[in-house]
Design a protein around this motif. Structure first.
Motif, PDB file in Angstrom:
ATOM      1  N   TYR A   1       0.898  -1.165   0.000  1.00 27.59           N
ATOM      2  CA  TYR A   1       0.000   0.000   0.000  1.00 27.59           C
ATOM      3  C   TYR A   1       0.924   1.199   0.000  1.00 27.59           C
TER       4      TYR A   1
ATOM      5  N   LEU B   1       3.979   1.074   2.255  1.00 29.54           N
ATOM      6  CA  LEU B   1       3.815  -0.012   3.211  1.00 29.54           C
ATOM      7  C   LEU B   1       3.807  -1.379   2.520  1.00 29.54           C
TER       8      LEU B   1
ATOM      9  N   VAL C   1       2.686  -4.690   2.799  1.00 32.96           N
ATOM     10  CA  VAL C   1       1.730  -5.398   3.663  1.00 32.96           C
ATOM     11  C   VAL C   1       1.790  -6.914   3.554  1.00 32.96           C
TER      12      VAL C   1
ATOM     13  N   PRO D   1      -0.834 -10.577  15.198  1.00 28.54           N
ATOM     14  CA  PRO D   1      -1.218  -9.305  15.805  1.00 28.54           C
ATOM     15  C   PRO D   1      -1.948  -8.390  14.820  1.00 28.54           C
ATOM     16  N   SER D   2      -2.618  -7.386  15.357  1.00 27.91           N
ATOM     17  CA  SER D   2      -3.340  -6.421  14.538  1.00 27.91           C
ATOM     18  C   SER D   2      -2.389  -5.740  13.558  1.00 27.91           C
ATOM     19  N   GLY D   3      -2.818  -5.607  12.324  1.00 30.62           N
ATOM     20  CA  GLY D   3      -2.002  -4.944  11.316  1.00 30.62           C
ATOM     21  C   GLY D   3      -0.977  -5.839  10.662  1.00 30.62           C
ATOM     22  N   SER D   4      -1.021  -7.144  10.984  1.00 33.12           N
ATOM     23  CA  SER D   4       0.006  -8.026  10.420  1.00 33.12           C
ATOM     24  C   SER D   4      -0.307  -8.442   8.984  1.00 33.12           C
ATOM     25  N   GLY D   5      -1.501  -8.109   8.495  1.00 33.56           N
ATOM     26  CA  GLY D   5      -1.822  -8.397   7.096  1.00 33.56           C
ATOM     27  C   GLY D   5      -2.765  -9.571   6.905  1.00 33.56           C
ATOM     28  N   LYS D   6      -3.414 -10.029   7.971  1.00 32.46           N
ATOM     29  CA  LYS D   6      -4.306 -11.194   7.864  1.00 32.46           C
ATOM     30  C   LYS D   6      -5.491 -10.898   6.948  1.00 32.46           C
ATOM     31  N   SER D   7      -6.144  -9.781   7.188  1.00 35.11           N
ATOM     32  CA  SER D   7      -7.299  -9.434   6.347  1.00 35.11           C
ATOM     33  C   SER D   7      -6.868  -9.247   4.901  1.00 35.11           C
ATOM     34  N   THR D   8      -5.770  -8.556   4.723  1.00 38.21           N
ATOM     35  CA  THR D   8      -5.294  -8.302   3.371  1.00 38.21           C
ATOM     36  C   THR D   8      -5.025  -9.618   2.645  1.00 38.21           C
TER      37      THR D   8
ATOM     38  N   HIS E   1      -9.340 -14.782  16.366  1.00 37.73           N
ATOM     39  CA  HIS E   1      -8.635 -14.671  17.643  1.00 37.73           C
ATOM     40  C   HIS E   1      -9.145 -15.728  18.613  1.00 37.73           C
TER      41      HIS E   1
HETATM   42  N1  LIG Z   1      -6.739   0.221   2.063  1.00 33.72           N
HETATM   43  C1  LIG Z   1      -5.586   0.367   2.736  1.00 33.72           C
HETATM   44  N2  LIG Z   1      -4.751   1.368   2.449  1.00 33.72           N
HETATM   45  C2  LIG Z   1      -3.573   1.523   3.118  1.00 33.72           C
HETATM   46  N3  LIG Z   1      -3.168   0.715   4.088  1.00 33.72           N
HETATM   47  C3  LIG Z   1      -3.951  -0.310   4.439  1.00 33.72           C
HETATM   48  C4  LIG Z   1      -5.212  -0.539   3.782  1.00 33.72           C
HETATM   49  N4  LIG Z   1      -5.786  -1.637   4.337  1.00 33.72           N
HETATM   50  C5  LIG Z   1      -4.922  -2.061   5.287  1.00 33.72           C
HETATM   51  N5  LIG Z   1      -3.827  -1.283   5.352  1.00 33.72           N
HETATM   52  C6  LIG Z   1      -2.674  -1.483   6.231  1.00 33.72           C
HETATM   53  O1  LIG Z   1      -2.121  -2.729   5.931  1.00 33.72           O
HETATM   54  C7  LIG Z   1      -1.677  -3.384   7.117  1.00 33.72           C
HETATM   55  C8  LIG Z   1      -2.343  -4.731   7.218  1.00 33.72           C
HETATM   56  O2  LIG Z   1      -3.712  -4.558   7.436  1.00 33.72           O
HETATM   57  P1  LIG Z   1      -4.716  -5.764   7.655  1.00 33.72           P
HETATM   58  O3  LIG Z   1      -6.075  -5.198   7.754  1.00 33.72           O
HETATM   59  O4  LIG Z   1      -4.485  -6.804   6.627  1.00 33.72           O
HETATM   60  O5  LIG Z   1      -4.245  -6.309   9.062  1.00 33.72           O
HETATM   61  P2  LIG Z   1      -4.904  -7.396   9.996  1.00 33.72           P
HETATM   62  O6  LIG Z   1      -3.846  -8.384  10.284  1.00 33.72           O
HETATM   63  O7  LIG Z   1      -6.153  -7.901   9.379  1.00 33.72           O
HETATM   64  O8  LIG Z   1      -5.237  -6.576  11.299  1.00 33.72           O
HETATM   65  P3  LIG Z   1      -6.489  -6.682  12.306  1.00 33.72           P
HETATM   66  O9  LIG Z   1      -6.196  -7.805  13.240  1.00 33.72           O
HETATM   67  O10 LIG Z   1      -6.477  -5.352  13.011  1.00 33.72           O
HETATM   68  O11 LIG Z   1      -7.714  -6.895  11.475  1.00 33.72           O
HETATM   69  C9  LIG Z   1      -2.015  -2.455   8.270  1.00 33.72           C
HETATM   70  O12 LIG Z   1      -0.851  -1.752   8.597  1.00 33.72           O
HETATM   71  C10 LIG Z   1      -3.054  -1.529   7.703  1.00 33.72           C
HETATM   72  O13 LIG Z   1      -2.987  -0.259   8.291  1.00 33.72           O
END
Ligand SMILES: Nc1ncnc2c1ncn2[C@@H]1O[C@H](COP(=O)(O)OP(=O)(O)OP(=O)(O)O)[C@@H](O)[C@H]1O
Ligand SMILES: [Mg+2]
Lengths: 219, 256
Positions: free
Chosen positions: B25, B28, B30, B49-56, B208
């Motif tokens: 991104y 970043l 990701v 952990p939060s922000g580790s990229g799981k959702s992505t 989680h």
């Molecule tokens: N659309 C976007 N634009 C820019 N950065 C993004 C976008 N979506 C996610 N990110 C960043 O990418 C990184 C990974 O995000 P992601 O949502 O995949 O994390 P996660 O592991 O699912 O976290 P959580 O447990 O909080 O859901 C984070 O640093 C987030 O801020």
């Protein structure tokens, strides 16, 4: 002249005029609605050129006075060898402007939809067209019943522009002008037209409220 | 659709396969060189952990997010770039979201039948019958005529699962399906998911819920900072993980 005298002399004409106003309003709103939906789809499409054209449409027609538009259609277009009937010119003038507002209301309605629903729709394999027609527009419409009701009333009031051209049969405002050039209807002639506009607006408002209550989305 | 898969070894083709997937991104990074292969019937739980990229990661699998490099194959077929082809592929991979995302203007029943009728072109009557069966299976058939807002969160999420199942997906991705739920409703959703896993559904689950992961996962993937740090069996992972970072993460959630 009093109300009774006016009505006995021009009663038929008032009814004719009321129907002309209704016809213009209904047609104009239908056209505005179709254009409004199309412009809105363009404005949310993934293709930039379409979005730009949609935005430009709204910017132009939201900001142009109806009278100017009518003058252009009636007096300028003939120079380009385009000659439309007065009715057509009025109809177009009072459609294009509400179409821009219709799109604005639909966009506001779209903004109430959670982006997650659009993702869910895409994730079950819906194409852009399906997402728009099955998820986005239906919800945008339900969210904009009240503004669209107001737009319908506004469209009706805008059809008074028809009084600026010799329409036959005349609309409610055109008839007042006509009566006052032939007889002394005075303010009374106008009050009758105004009452008819008001009555129509009240009915539209009631129907709009009822529809809104029925289709509004619980959240 | 079937004709694209190789004729001799269909069983061995992973349902989901990611090869050297990278995503940025802007600045970043990701997703960092993600390699992941999910076999038919496997349940893979992703934690981190939060922000580790799981959702992505989840969202790239059905191309809700584009990737910068690498390859993603569904049943051996590379994900198409866009348009109808992509839509068709998405229909084969279900997705269940944290926030349910039911169609607010449609009844529960219509939420489930929309995909089958409009995407798969199943006749309406048939789609309805199947939807009712699915709603029964997830325990919300009595709510079929209601609108989503009239249901509890747990019920809505179960409907969302039924909506996914109605597409007969090859796999379902779950992104924190219970994180938005009140504690007393988490169980009912996890039960449905456990049931699905038992029936052999291929699943990728970001969660989680460590107990769920322990009981149901065939494999646990631990992510941190956009990379897969550890891939392990649940027993191994929860008792003695191979990496310090996984250990630290497990400690941090135990202390809550
Ligand atoms: N659309 C976007 N634009 C820019 N950065 C993004 C976008 N979506 C996610 N990110 C960043 O990418 C990184 C990974 O995000 P992601 O949502 O995949 O994390 P996660 O592991 O699912 O976290 P959580 O447990 O909080 O859901 C984070 O640093 C987030 O801020
Ligand atoms: Mg997430």
């Amino acid at each position: 002249m009093g109300v009774t005298e006016l009505l006995s002399q021009y009663g038929d004409k008032y009814i004719q005029a009321l129907f002309t106003t209704w016809k213009l309003t209904a047609l104009a709103f239908a056209i505005a609605f179709v254009i409004g939906v199309l412009v809105t789809v363009m404005r949310v499409s993934p293709l930039k050129p379409l979005r730009v054209v949609g935005d430009i449409y709204v910017h132009i027609f939201r900001n142009i006075p109806g009278a100017s538009l009518l003058i252009i259609l009636v007096y300028a277009l003939p120079y380009l060898n385009v000659v439309w009937s007065y009715f057509t010119c009025v109809l177009i003038a009072v459609s294009l402007i509400p179409a821009a507002f219709c799109s604005e209301y639909l966009m506001a309605g779209i903004n109430t939809i959670d982006i997650g629903q659009i993702e869910a729709a895409r994730s079950i394999g819906m194409t852009f067209t399906q997402v728009i027609s099955k998820v986005v527009i239906p919800q945008a419409l339900r969210a904009s019943v009240l503004p669209l009701t107001n737009l319908l009333v506004a469209t009706m009031l805008t059809t008074a522009l028809a009084s600026q051209v010799p329409l036959n049969p005349r609309d409610l405002t055109g008839l007042v002008a006509h009566i006052n050039t032939h007889a002394v209807g005075g303010i009374t002639a106008f009050v009758i037209s105004a009452a008819l506009y008001c009555a129509t607006a009240v009915v539209i408002g009631q129907i709009g409220n009822r529809i809104d209550r029925k289709v509004r989305i619980l959240r | 659709m079937e004709k694209q898969s190789k004729p001799n070894t269909p069983e061995q083709t992973p349902v989901i396969e990611l090869r050297h997937v990278d995503k940025h991104y802007g600045q970043l990074h990701v997703l960092k060189d993600i390699n992941l292969s999910v076999k038919k019937g496997e349940v893979v739980v992703i934690i981190g952990p939060s922000g580790s990229g799981k959702s992505t990661l989840c969202r790239t699998i059905n191309r809700m997010e584009t990737i910068n490099s690498g390859e993603i194959l569904i049943d051996g077929t590379a994900i198409p770039q866009e348009g109808k082809e992509l839509a068709r592929l998405r229909a084969q991979v279900g997705m269940v979201f944290q926030s349910f995302n039911l169609f607010a203007h449609k009844t529960i029943l219509d939420n489930v039948t929309l995909g089958p009728t409009d995407v798969l072109h199943v006749p309406k009557k048939e789609a309805r019958e199947e939807a009712i069966k699915l709603l029964k299976r997830v325990g919300v058939d009595t709510q079929a005529a209601k609108l989503p807002a009239q249901l509890s969160g747990g019920q809505q999420q179960r409907v969302a699962i039924a909506r996914s199942l109605a597409m007969h997906p090859k796999a379902i991705l779950f992104d924190e399906p219970t994180s938005a739920l009140d504690p007393e409703m988490i169980g009912e959703v996890l039960d449905v998911m456990t049931e699905l896993a038992k029936e052999g559904m291929t699943m990728v689950v970001v969660t989680h819920e460590m107990n769920f992961a322990r009981r149901v996962a065939d494999r646990v993937i631990f992510m941190d900072g956009g990379a897969i740090i550890e891939e392990n069996t649940p027993e191994e992972f929860f008792t003695h993980p191979n990496t310090q970072r996984a250990q630290d993460f497990l400690n941090s959630i135990k202390n809550h």
